[in-house]
Scaffold this motif. Structure first.
Motif, mmCIF file in Angstrom:
data_model
loop_
_atom_site.group_PDB
_atom_site.id
_atom_site.type_symbol
_atom_site.label_atom_id
_atom_site.label_comp_id
_atom_site.label_asym_id
_atom_site.label_seq_id
_atom_site.Cartn_x
_atom_site.Cartn_y
_atom_site.Cartn_z
ATOM 1 N N ALA A 83 -30.745 -3.806 -14.089
ATOM 2 C CA ALA A 83 -30.036 -3.123 -13.687
ATOM 3 C C ALA A 83 -30.005 -3.495 -11.772
ATOM 4 O O ALA A 83 -29.298 -3.800 -11.113
ATOM 5 C CB ALA A 83 -29.726 -1.904 -13.619
ATOM 6 N N VAL A 84 -31.436 -3.168 -11.209
ATOM 7 C CA VAL A 84 -31.036 -3.860 -9.410
ATOM 8 C C VAL A 84 -32.782 -5.061 -9.849
ATOM 9 O O VAL A 84 -33.985 -5.212 -10.953
ATOM 10 C CB VAL A 84 -32.077 -2.759 -9.195
ATOM 11 N N ASP A 115 -34.475 2.389 -14.643
ATOM 12 C CA ASP A 115 -34.814 3.574 -13.508
ATOM 13 C C ASP A 115 -35.583 3.434 -12.220
ATOM 14 O O ASP A 115 -35.551 4.339 -11.230
ATOM 15 C CB ASP A 115 -36.860 4.209 -14.479
ATOM 16 N N LEU A 116 -34.345 2.380 -11.283
ATOM 17 C CA LEU A 116 -35.186 1.856 -10.482
ATOM 18 C C LEU A 116 -34.274 2.216 -9.631
ATOM 19 O O LEU A 116 -33.919 1.994 -8.563
ATOM 20 C CB LEU A 116 -35.042 0.451 -10.765
ATOM 21 N N ILE A 117 -32.794 2.285 -10.260
ATOM 22 C CA ILE A 117 -31.419 2.610 -9.516
ATOM 23 C C ILE A 117 -31.543 3.868 -8.682
ATOM 24 O O ILE A 117 -32.044 4.677 -9.320
ATOM 25 C CB ILE A 117 -30.185 2.984 -10.708
ATOM 26 N N GLU A 118 -31.559 3.536 -7.857
ATOM 27 C CA GLU A 118 -31.444 4.640 -6.725
ATOM 28 C C GLU A 118 -29.984 5.480 -6.221
ATOM 29 O O GLU A 118 -30.053 6.776 -5.697
ATOM 30 C CB GLU A 118 -32.030 4.916 -5.476
ATOM 31 N N ASN A 124 -23.484 4.387 -11.446
ATOM 32 C CA ASN A 124 -22.318 4.760 -12.224
ATOM 33 C C ASN A 124 -21.321 3.286 -12.434
ATOM 34 O O ASN A 124 -20.483 3.166 -13.563
ATOM 35 C CB ASN A 124 -20.718 4.809 -11.120
ATOM 36 N N GLU A 125 -21.423 2.013 -11.124
ATOM 37 C CA GLU A 125 -21.073 1.075 -11.830
ATOM 38 C C GLU A 125 -21.798 0.523 -13.077
ATOM 39 O O GLU A 125 -20.938 -0.596 -13.561
ATOM 40 C CB GLU A 125 -21.558 -0.219 -10.555
ATOM 41 N N ILE A 126 -22.650 0.209 -12.892
ATOM 42 C CA ILE A 126 -23.839 -0.387 -14.211
ATOM 43 C C ILE A 126 -23.250 0.502 -15.432
ATOM 44 O O ILE A 126 -22.979 -0.483 -16.704
ATOM 45 C CB ILE A 126 -25.603 0.062 -14.520
ATOM 46 N N PHE A 127 -23.132 1.570 -15.712
ATOM 47 C CA PHE A 127 -22.162 2.080 -16.308
ATOM 48 C C PHE A 127 -21.170 1.572 -17.077
ATOM 49 O O PHE A 127 -21.112 1.930 -17.749
ATOM 50 C CB PHE A 127 -22.401 3.759 -16.649
ATOM 51 N N ALA A 128 -20.037 1.665 -15.878
ATOM 52 C CA ALA A 128 -19.117 0.700 -16.003
ATOM 53 C C ALA A 128 -19.127 -0.193 -16.922
ATOM 54 O O ALA A 128 -18.184 -0.720 -17.907
ATOM 55 C CB ALA A 128 -18.407 1.166 -15.008
ATOM 56 N N TYR A 129 -19.733 -1.171 -16.318
ATOM 57 C CA TYR A 129 -19.783 -2.837 -16.883
ATOM 58 C C TYR A 129 -20.256 -2.821 -18.721
ATOM 59 O O TYR A 129 -19.882 -2.819 -19.613
ATOM 60 C CB TYR A 129 -20.958 -3.290 -15.597
#
Length: 294
Positions: A83-84, A115-118, A124-129
């Motif tokens: 994710a990051v 867990d590193l998404i702050e 929300n973008e990651i979940f949308a993808y």
């Protein structure tokens, strides 16, 4: 003669798994003469001089093979994308997906380091993808090795199959395998702040027992070029386009400039994400610009 599966190739030796024992084998000279190279994942016929050493006599037919990394008879590819660190890249993911689909290997998308998404917007973008790729028909798992999120759901997918873990450097492939099977203690490395990517920590291809399956932690794809894919075949590597192709006016529609194209209509209606279609167009141009091979 007994039959085994090559689980490791190193320094001219092939390690064949036969039941619960592993035999260290050499390949017969006839393989070199016939330009046949045994690969990790191959089913082979061998004979043995003693309980530990033998010689591969025959490589059985393969259902598929990858050249880089060199491995055969793969059932599925776990495509690990963070994710990051490094940031999630749809264009790189789509490149991997096309290569995997073209080899008729089932892909599973694993988005690591959640867990590193702050930032909430980034989350929300990651979940949308993830939702986009699920709608396309892909299996998607969100994981965190630090918090063990999603690991329990991933493990059953590996049972009774040969799986390849692949993805760019530094996304956490080895870390994920260490959580799935802690006793492996595979080497991991942090992202280089200067280069923005991780160092390769896996040096050779080896099949590792995980659950009731075998998993390859590979050194990564040294080439992501579409060397064996033609323009007319590319849309078949995009399942959402493959599904719409029968509705196009022209049977050999490339979904670029043809009228009454169901794929282009689906993009306009939001049924197919525009970024996927944009990647498809750029891949077509790349294939057209490819230097001919003689």
């Amino acid at each position: 003669m007994p039959k085994g599966k090559i689980i490791k190739a190193l320094s001219g030796f092939y390690y064949c798994l036969d039941g619960e024992r592993t035999i260290q084998c050499r390949g017969r000279g006839v393989f070199r003469k016939n330009k046949v190279t045994p690969l990790v994942g191959d089913e082979v016929i061998y004979d043995y001089e003693n309980e530990r050493e033998g010689t591969i006599q025959e490589v059985l037919d393969r259902k598929n093979e990858l050249v880089r990394p060199p491995i055969a008879n793969v059932d599925q590819a776990i495509l690990v994308f963070s994710a990051v660190e490094p940031d999630f890249s749809t264009v790189l993911l789509d490149r991997f997906l096309v290569l995997i689909e073209s080899n008729e290997i089932e892909p599973i998308i694993c988005i690591s380091k959640t867990d590193l998404i702050e930032d909430e917007k980034q989350k929300n973008e990651i979940f949308a993808y993830a939702d986009d790729y699920r709608r396309m028909g892909y299996e998607v798992r969100l994981t965190s090795t630090l918090e063990a999120d999603g690991i329990a759901e991933l493990l059953p997918l590996l049972n009774d199959r040969i799986s390849v873990f692949a993805g760019q450097s530094g996304v956490g492939k080895s870390s994920l395998l260490n959580v799935l099977r802690p006793e492996l203690a595979l080497k991991t490395s942090d992202i280089s702040a200067h280069l923005g990517r991780g160092k390769h920590t896996t040096r050779h291809v080896e099949l590792i027992p995980v659950g009731s399956g075998l998993v390859a932690d590979t050194p990564g794809f040294s080439s992501l070029e579409f060397m064996n894919i033609e323009v007319e075949d590319l849309s078949y590597c995009f399942p959402e386009m493959r599904e719409k192709s029968d509705q196009c006016k022209f049977r050999a529609c490339t979904h670029v400039s043809e009228p009454k194209c169901a794929v282009k209509t689906a993009v306009e209606n939001g049924e197919i994400p525009k970024y996927r279609y944009d990647h498809y167009l750029s891949f077509i141009e790349e294939i057209k610009d490819r230097k001919p091979r003689y």
